[in-house]
Design an enzyme around this catalytic site. Structure first.
Site, PDB file in Angstrom:
ATOM      1  N   ASP A 104      28.740  30.506  34.995  1.00  0.00           N
ATOM      2  CA  ASP A 104      29.494  31.089  36.100  1.00  0.00           C
ATOM      3  C   ASP A 104      29.272  30.171  37.299  1.00  0.00           C
ATOM      4  O   ASP A 104      28.179  30.108  37.845  1.00  0.00           O
ATOM      5  CB  ASP A 104      28.975  32.508  36.378  1.00  0.00           C
ATOM      6  CG  ASP A 104      29.652  33.159  37.582  1.00  0.00           C
ATOM      7  OD1 ASP A 104      30.477  32.502  38.246  1.00  0.00           O
ATOM      8  OD2 ASP A 104      29.345  34.346  37.861  1.00  0.00           O
TER       9      ASP A 104
ATOM     10  N   TRP B  99      24.886  38.604  40.245  1.00  0.00           N
ATOM     11  CA  TRP B  99      26.021  38.305  39.372  1.00  0.00           C
ATOM     12  C   TRP B  99      25.569  38.068  37.942  1.00  0.00           C
ATOM     13  O   TRP B  99      26.248  38.484  37.002  1.00  0.00           O
ATOM     14  CB  TRP B  99      26.829  37.129  39.914  1.00  0.00           C
ATOM     15  CG  TRP B  99      27.418  37.432  41.252  1.00  0.00           C
ATOM     16  CD1 TRP B  99      27.097  36.842  42.448  1.00  0.00           C
ATOM     17  CD2 TRP B  99      28.401  38.440  41.562  1.00  0.00           C
ATOM     18  NE1 TRP B  99      27.820  37.406  43.465  1.00  0.00           N
ATOM     19  CE2 TRP B  99      28.632  38.390  42.956  1.00  0.00           C
ATOM     20  CE3 TRP B  99      29.110  39.380  40.796  1.00  0.00           C
ATOM     21  CZ2 TRP B  99      29.538  39.236  43.590  1.00  0.00           C
ATOM     22  CZ3 TRP B  99      30.011  40.218  41.440  1.00  0.00           C
ATOM     23  CH2 TRP B  99      30.216  40.139  42.808  1.00  0.00           C
TER      24      TRP B  99
ATOM     25  N   LYS C 161      35.746  31.463  46.476  1.00  0.00           N
ATOM     26  CA  LYS C 161      34.577  30.932  47.174  1.00  0.00           C
ATOM     27  C   LYS C 161      34.812  29.481  47.580  1.00  0.00           C
ATOM     28  O   LYS C 161      34.464  29.067  48.657  1.00  0.00           O
ATOM     29  CB  LYS C 161      33.328  31.011  46.295  1.00  0.00           C
ATOM     30  CG  LYS C 161      33.090  32.381  45.647  1.00  0.00           C
ATOM     31  CD  LYS C 161      32.350  33.337  46.553  1.00  0.00           C
ATOM     32  CE  LYS C 161      32.428  34.781  46.081  1.00  0.00           C
ATOM     33  NZ  LYS C 161      31.892  35.051  44.761  1.00  0.00           N
TER      34      LYS C 161
HETATM   35  C1  LIG Z   1      31.766  36.314  43.838  1.00  0.00           C
HETATM   36  C2  LIG Z   1      31.136  36.056  42.537  1.00  0.00           C
HETATM   37  C3  LIG Z   1      31.525  36.741  41.375  1.00  0.00           C
HETATM   38  C4  LIG Z   1      32.570  37.839  41.375  1.00  0.00           C
HETATM   39  O1  LIG Z   1      33.812  37.342  41.575  1.00  0.00           O
HETATM   40  P1  LIG Z   1      35.105  38.285  41.530  1.00  0.00           P
HETATM   41  O2  LIG Z   1      36.197  37.288  41.578  1.00  0.00           O
HETATM   42  O3  LIG Z   1      35.034  39.179  42.720  1.00  0.00           O
HETATM   43  O4  LIG Z   1      35.072  39.047  40.266  1.00  0.00           O
HETATM   44  C5  LIG Z   1      30.906  36.421  40.190  1.00  0.00           C
HETATM   45  N1  LIG Z   1      29.954  35.480  40.127  1.00  0.00           N
HETATM   46  C6  LIG Z   1      29.545  34.791  41.225  1.00  0.00           C
HETATM   47  C7  LIG Z   1      28.489  33.755  41.101  1.00  0.00           C
HETATM   48  C8  LIG Z   1      30.127  35.069  42.459  1.00  0.00           C
HETATM   49  O5  LIG Z   1      29.727  34.403  43.544  1.00  0.00           O
END
Ligand SMILES: *Cc1c(COP(=O)(O)O)cnc(C)c1O
Length: 352
Positions: A167, A100, A191
């Protein structure tokens, strides 16, 4: 019984599913489904306001930090962040600690200069870099607090004078951090805080409005702040389910309480991985994720039969990501310790 270890979309509290299901039929005795209510009605604006307020309360945010629920998932933030904070001649610093992070880096390069100040790529993202410097003039420093795919986590947030951008998609609301020290935090909801289709953005207003290039209306955080996160039709149902999850989190004692549980769950599983001679993890001990626990079998030949064994016993979503292989057990907030105990018991009985 099903034990859901999915990495995302993933487990949410059972009571959240029940309340969400009820709201689809008849929201709060209004005779309307939440799916057919106008987003400007008092009923929905109350939902949005309470959700934003609960985020502020749970994270103990100061008045500079604004809470937004936006469309597009965390991946859209990969571009929205540099679009708001970076001019073409500016430099942004990024830590490359997994899939990511590297996707975020790729997008930022479309808007300015990117200085990848550290990377664990050469060791297959098995650790969190410790020795690096962030240039003072970098407009911000971006980290991915928890690496969902490889299973590592920043347990110490680097102390820099730069604006910190994080993030937190896979560890949002899982542990206590000094959230006010971040300029911007974003997280896809699916998540640890709700269903897919919405992401949370927490932004310090003071860092906005400093770039010179035009920003498209829907991409400019300031417009979303001015409209109370209702610039256009918000993903109403996803926001409502986030609210239910936030209420649940608050009812069990907030971030302090969940952090204690999360530490217990992760310790239980890592103990077994370290103890049981069939299993191992590649992640540096001090950097192991409390959320996504990645492990392999010392004899890869056994992985198929172990997978079959746990699947036959009701374990779901434990296959590792195709890039990292092996297994990944995601122990998000809603995962009860009993499911972790059950997985550990299967690891023991499989060994026998
Ligand atoms: C799942 C995830 C993403 C992507 O998320 P989307 O909502 O599918 O765009 C980005 N960063 C991290 C750390 C993730 O776990």
């Amino acid at each position: 019984m099903i034990h859901n270890f999915n990495a995302g979309p993933s487990i949410l509290p059972k009571e959240v599913f029940e309340q969400a299901a009820e709201a689809v039929i008849n929201y709060n005795q209004t005779g309307l489904s939440i799916l057919e209510m106008g987003h400007r009605t008092p009923a929905f604006t109350a939902i949005m306001e309470e959700a934003r307020h609960l985020v502020k309360e749970l994270m103990q945010l100061d008045s500079d930090h604004q809470v937004l629920f936006l469309h597009g998932g965390a991946s859209t933030q990969f571009m929205q962040v540099p679009m708001n904070l970076l001019d073409p001649k500016d430099t942004a610093a990024y830590a490359d600690t997994g899939v990511w992070s590297s996707k975020a880096i790729k997008e930022a390069k479309l808007f300015g200069k990117v200085d990848v100040v550290c990377s664990s790529k050469e060791k297959n993202y098995s650790y969190i870099p410790k020795d690096f410097a962030v240039p003072n003039d970098a407009k911000y420093f971006h980290i991915t607090t928890n690496n969902t795919i490889y299973g590592s986590q920043w347990h110490q947030i680097p102390a820099t004078s730069n604006v910190m951008v994080a993030d937190m998609s896979s560890d949002i609301f899982s542990r206590q951090l000094d959230f006010n020290s971040f300029g911007l935090i974003y997280a896809g909801a699916q998540k640890n805080m709700g269903p897919a289709g919405v992401n949370l953005v927490v932004v310090n207003e003071q860092i906005l409005g400093k770039t010179k290039h035009p920003i498209p209306t829907m991409m400019d955080y300031r417009n979303h702040i001015a409209e109370g996160s209702m610039l256009n039709t918000p993903p109403v149902f996803a926001v409502y389910v986030c609210l239910l999850t936030l209420r649940w989190l608050q009812s069990i004692g907030g971030i302090d309480a969940i952090e204690k549980r999360n530490k217990e769950k992760a310790a239980l599983l890592y103990q077994e991985i370290d103890r049981n001679e069939l299993f191992e993890t590649r992640i540096a001990k001090e950097d192991r994720s409390l959320m996504n626990i990645c492990f392999t079998m010392k004899d890869p030949e056994l992985e198929k039969s172990f997978y079959q064994y746990v699947t036959d016993n009701g374990i779901v979503g434990i296959k590792g990501h195709r890039l990292s292989g092996g297994f990944r057990a995601s122990l998000y907030n809603a995962m009860p310790i009993s499911s972790v105990e059950f997985l550990v018991s299967l690891m023991q009985s499989f060994n026998k």
